[in-house]
Design a protein around this motif. Structure first.
Motif, mmCIF file in Angstrom:
data_model
loop_
_atom_site.group_PDB
_atom_site.id
_atom_site.type_symbol
_atom_site.label_atom_id
_atom_site.label_comp_id
_atom_site.label_asym_id
_atom_site.label_seq_id
_atom_site.Cartn_x
_atom_site.Cartn_y
_atom_site.Cartn_z
ATOM 1 N N ASN A 54 0.869 -1.192 -0.026
ATOM 2 C CA ASN A 54 -0.005 0.103 -0.030
ATOM 3 C C ASN A 54 0.948 1.378 0.065
ATOM 4 O O ASN A 54 0.577 2.094 -0.802
ATOM 5 C CB ASN A 54 -0.886 -0.126 1.055
ATOM 6 N N ASN A 57 2.363 1.822 -3.737
ATOM 7 C CA ASN A 57 1.229 1.870 -4.468
ATOM 8 C C ASN A 57 0.990 3.547 -4.451
ATOM 9 O O ASN A 57 0.667 4.276 -5.292
ATOM 10 C CB ASN A 57 0.178 1.108 -4.433
ATOM 11 N N ARG A 58 1.085 3.889 -2.912
ATOM 12 C CA ARG A 58 0.792 5.350 -2.873
ATOM 13 C C ARG A 58 1.900 6.361 -3.423
ATOM 14 O O ARG A 58 1.535 7.235 -4.006
ATOM 15 C CB ARG A 58 0.689 5.533 -1.251
#
Length: 118
Positions: A54, A57-58
């Motif tokens: 996560n 991906n950010r």
């Protein structure tokens, strides 16, 4: 992203990293290599040291969105392969959209990728 394709093959990444011009910024190492096409290719390299998926991906989302805004806002020259590599020592907590955009904008200005001087 208008006139932009993503780099996916490891061969293309290595070619840009080995033969391209290096530019450093606060969060990224950016490699730029001219190509003969009428569009840009961008590649994003984020290592597992950043954290879980996560977080990685950010970082990718922030880079893509900043690139889109710069591409629309300024007249970006086309015909370049651009690879963004996240610096492992940069702190993820310090990353914001504005910092990302300013970082990329400063490097593109330094690399003379704008058709008009910004």
């Amino acid at each position: 992203m208008i006139n932009t394709i993503t780099i996916k093959s490891p061969f293309e990444f290595q070619k840009v990293i080995n033969k391209g011009q290096w530019y450093g910024s606060n969060f990224f190492s950016i490699y730029i290599l001219p190509n003969k096409e009428k569009y840009n290719k961008i590649g994003l390299g984020i290592g597992k040291k950043v954290g879980k998926a996560n977080k990685r991906n950010r970082v990718k989302r922030l880079i893509r969105e900043a690139y889109k805004e710069i591409e629309i806002e300024n007249k970006l020259n086309y015909g370049y392969n651009i690879v963004f590599i996240w610096k492992s020592k940069a702190k993820f907590e310090d990353l914001t959209f504005e910092k990302t955009k300013n970082d990329i904008d400063r490097v593109f200005n330094k690399a003379l990728l704008y058709s008009e001087v910004v």
